[in-house]
Write an enzyme that holds these catalytic residues in place. Sequence first.
Site, PDB file in Angstrom:
ATOM      1  N   ILE A 107     -29.602  15.784   1.254  1.00  0.00           N
ATOM      2  CA  ILE A 107     -30.410  14.437   0.444  1.00  0.00           C
ATOM      3  C   ILE A 107     -30.377  15.101  -0.681  1.00  0.00           C
ATOM      4  O   ILE A 107     -31.229  16.185  -1.079  1.00  0.00           O
ATOM      5  CB  ILE A 107     -31.702  14.243   1.306  1.00  0.00           C
ATOM      6  CG1 ILE A 107     -31.751  13.557   2.411  1.00  0.00           C
ATOM      7  CG2 ILE A 107     -32.429  13.166   0.204  1.00  0.00           C
ATOM      8  CD1 ILE A 107     -32.960  13.234   3.279  1.00  0.00           C
ATOM      9  N   ARG A 149     -28.495  14.976  -8.135  1.00  0.00           N
ATOM     10  CA  ARG A 149     -26.976  14.820  -8.568  1.00  0.00           C
ATOM     11  C   ARG A 149     -27.358  14.148 -10.002  1.00  0.00           C
ATOM     12  O   ARG A 149     -28.166  13.053 -10.294  1.00  0.00           O
ATOM     13  CB  ARG A 149     -26.390  13.909  -8.046  1.00  0.00           C
ATOM     14  CG  ARG A 149     -25.842  14.271  -6.614  1.00  0.00           C
ATOM     15  CD  ARG A 149     -24.745  13.545  -5.806  1.00  0.00           C
ATOM     16  NE  ARG A 149     -25.128  11.982  -5.752  1.00  0.00           N
ATOM     17  CZ  ARG A 149     -24.769  11.439  -5.072  1.00  0.00           C
ATOM     18  NH1 ARG A 149     -23.704  11.736  -4.213  1.00  0.00           N
ATOM     19  NH2 ARG A 149     -25.295  10.130  -4.586  1.00  0.00           N
ATOM     20  N   TYR A 179     -14.075   5.556 -13.813  1.00  0.00           N
ATOM     21  CA  TYR A 179     -13.863   4.588 -12.823  1.00  0.00           C
ATOM     22  C   TYR A 179     -14.361   3.109 -13.147  1.00  0.00           C
ATOM     23  O   TYR A 179     -13.581   2.131 -13.133  1.00  0.00           O
ATOM     24  CB  TYR A 179     -14.278   5.250 -11.533  1.00  0.00           C
ATOM     25  CG  TYR A 179     -14.349   4.067 -10.557  1.00  0.00           C
ATOM     26  CD1 TYR A 179     -13.280   3.504  -9.956  1.00  0.00           C
ATOM     27  CD2 TYR A 179     -15.476   3.586  -9.870  1.00  0.00           C
ATOM     28  CE1 TYR A 179     -13.213   2.195  -9.274  1.00  0.00           C
ATOM     29  CE2 TYR A 179     -15.653   2.498  -8.848  1.00  0.00           C
ATOM     30  CZ  TYR A 179     -14.333   1.798  -8.374  1.00  0.00           C
ATOM     31  OH  TYR A 179     -14.594   0.906  -7.567  1.00  0.00           O
ATOM     32  N   ASP A 230       0.763  -1.081  -0.010  1.00  0.00           N
ATOM     33  CA  ASP A 230      -0.028   0.101  -0.009  1.00  0.00           C
ATOM     34  C   ASP A 230       0.749   1.344  -0.055  1.00  0.00           C
ATOM     35  O   ASP A 230       1.994   1.117   0.733  1.00  0.00           O
ATOM     36  CB  ASP A 230      -1.029  -0.016   1.291  1.00  0.00           C
ATOM     37  CG  ASP A 230      -2.208   0.981   1.088  1.00  0.00           C
ATOM     38  OD1 ASP A 230      -1.845   2.070   1.014  1.00  0.00           O
ATOM     39  OD2 ASP A 230      -3.234   0.448   1.200  1.00  0.00           O
ATOM     40  N   GLY A 285      -4.866   4.883   2.126  1.00  0.00           N
ATOM     41  CA  GLY A 285      -4.875   4.244   3.376  1.00  0.00           C
ATOM     42  C   GLY A 285      -4.334   4.573   5.023  1.00  0.00           C
ATOM     43  O   GLY A 285      -3.601   5.678   4.891  1.00  0.00           O
ATOM     44  N   THR A 318     -16.442  -3.408  -9.481  1.00  0.00           N
ATOM     45  CA  THR A 318     -17.641  -2.307  -8.827  1.00  0.00           C
ATOM     46  C   THR A 318     -18.874  -2.501  -9.592  1.00  0.00           C
ATOM     47  O   THR A 318     -18.955  -3.204 -10.812  1.00  0.00           O
ATOM     48  CB  THR A 318     -16.908  -0.937  -9.482  1.00  0.00           C
ATOM     49  OG1 THR A 318     -18.034   0.072  -8.992  1.00  0.00           O
ATOM     50  CG2 THR A 318     -16.630  -0.960 -10.841  1.00  0.00           C
ATOM     51  N   LYS A 345     -12.286  -0.538 -14.405  1.00  0.00           N
ATOM     52  CA  LYS A 345     -12.387  -1.837 -13.706  1.00  0.00           C
ATOM     53  C   LYS A 345     -12.838  -2.695 -14.875  1.00  0.00           C
ATOM     54  O   LYS A 345     -12.347  -4.002 -14.594  1.00  0.00           O
ATOM     55  CB  LYS A 345     -13.503  -1.578 -12.449  1.00  0.00           C
ATOM     56  CG  LYS A 345     -13.047  -0.967 -11.277  1.00  0.00           C
ATOM     57  CD  LYS A 345     -11.807  -1.572 -10.427  1.00  0.00           C
ATOM     58  CE  LYS A 345     -11.859  -0.846  -9.246  1.00  0.00           C
ATOM     59  NZ  LYS A 345     -10.651  -1.654  -8.317  1.00  0.00           N
TER      60      LYS A 345
END
Length: 327
Positions: A205, A280, A141, A31, A36, A117, A145
Site C-alpha cells: 500500500i 508515490r 499519457y 490489434d 493484447g 482518460t 489523449k
Amino acid sequence: MKILVTGGAGYIGSITVERLIKSGAEVVVFDNLYQGHRDAVHPDAVFIQGDLADKAAVEAAISTHKPDGIMHFASYTLVGESVEKPFLYLRDNIVNGLNLIETAVAHGVKGFILSSTANLFDDPERMPIDEEERIVPGSPYGESKFILERYLHWMDHLYDMRYCCLRYFNACGATETRGEDHDPETHLIPLVLEVALGQRDKIVIFGDDYDTPDGTCVRDYIHVVDLAEAHILAMREILNGGHSRKYNLGNGRGFSVKQVIDTARAVTGHAIPAEIGPRRPGDPDILIASSETINHELDWKPIYPDLRQIIEMAWQWHVANPRGYEK
C-alpha cells in the site's frame, strides 16, 4: 452497425467487442498484440493483426471493411512509463491515432469513439470530476489523449465526423470469458487477486497518511462491462445523428485501497498480506469521476456499481484462468 475496434484484443477492447457482438453489431478487430491476446478476441469478430503505425495497413482495413464507426482503444496506457518514456507516448500515441483519424475521414467514417482518460484531470478543483473541470493532464499519457481529443474536435468542425471522448479512471472486473491480463500488471485489483492466487507474497500500500477516512487513497473503480456499454450507447447516439460529445465516466463513488483489499479478503477467503510502503509522488487523496452528464443524456448508469460484485467477477475469471490467456 459495423464497428472497427482498435485494441480489440486488449482488456477493455475485447470485452467491448464481446458486448458489441451480443448487441448484434458486426465487428472488425485491429490489434498488433503488443499487449493484447489473440485468444481474447471474440470468435465472431474479424481479426486483423496490424499496427496503427503502418498507415497502409490501416488504409487496407478501413477500405476493405468499410466500418460505420471506429472505437479506438489501442494505445500505450501506463502513466508511470509515460513519465519515463515521454516520446513513446507523445509521438506514438499521437501519430498512430492521427493515422487512424485521417484514414477514417478519407473514407467517410461517420462515428469515432476515443477511449480517453481521467488522467486529463491531475489537479481537479471539484470532486466528483465533471466535464466542466479544467484540463491539466497528469502525464505525457494524459497529454497524448488530450491532443487526440483536440484533433477530433477539428475533424468534426471540418469534416462532420462525429465523435465521443470517454474519460475514466480504473477499469476492473471481468465477464465469464474475458478478464484482465497485463504484463506487467499495475492495477490494484488484479495485483491483490494475484496474492490470493499465491502468485505474489503480499500487496504494498503506497502510503496510509492521506486525508481520507482510513488514510489510503480513494479511487473510482468502474466495471469493464459498464465501460463497454457506455461506448456502445455513445456510438449509437452519434451514428443516429447525435452531436459530438465528451463524457466523464465513473462508478459514482470511491473506494479506498484498504477497502479494496478487505473486500478481496472476504471474496477470496485469503489473508492477502499487506504492508505499508512510501507514498508515490503525485498521488492525490481522492479521485472520483462524475457520470451525471452521460446518465442524463444517454440514460447510462453502472450495472455493477458494487465493489464486492466487481471483485467477485474478477476473482471468478482469475481462478478459471490463473495464467491469464496463456495456455
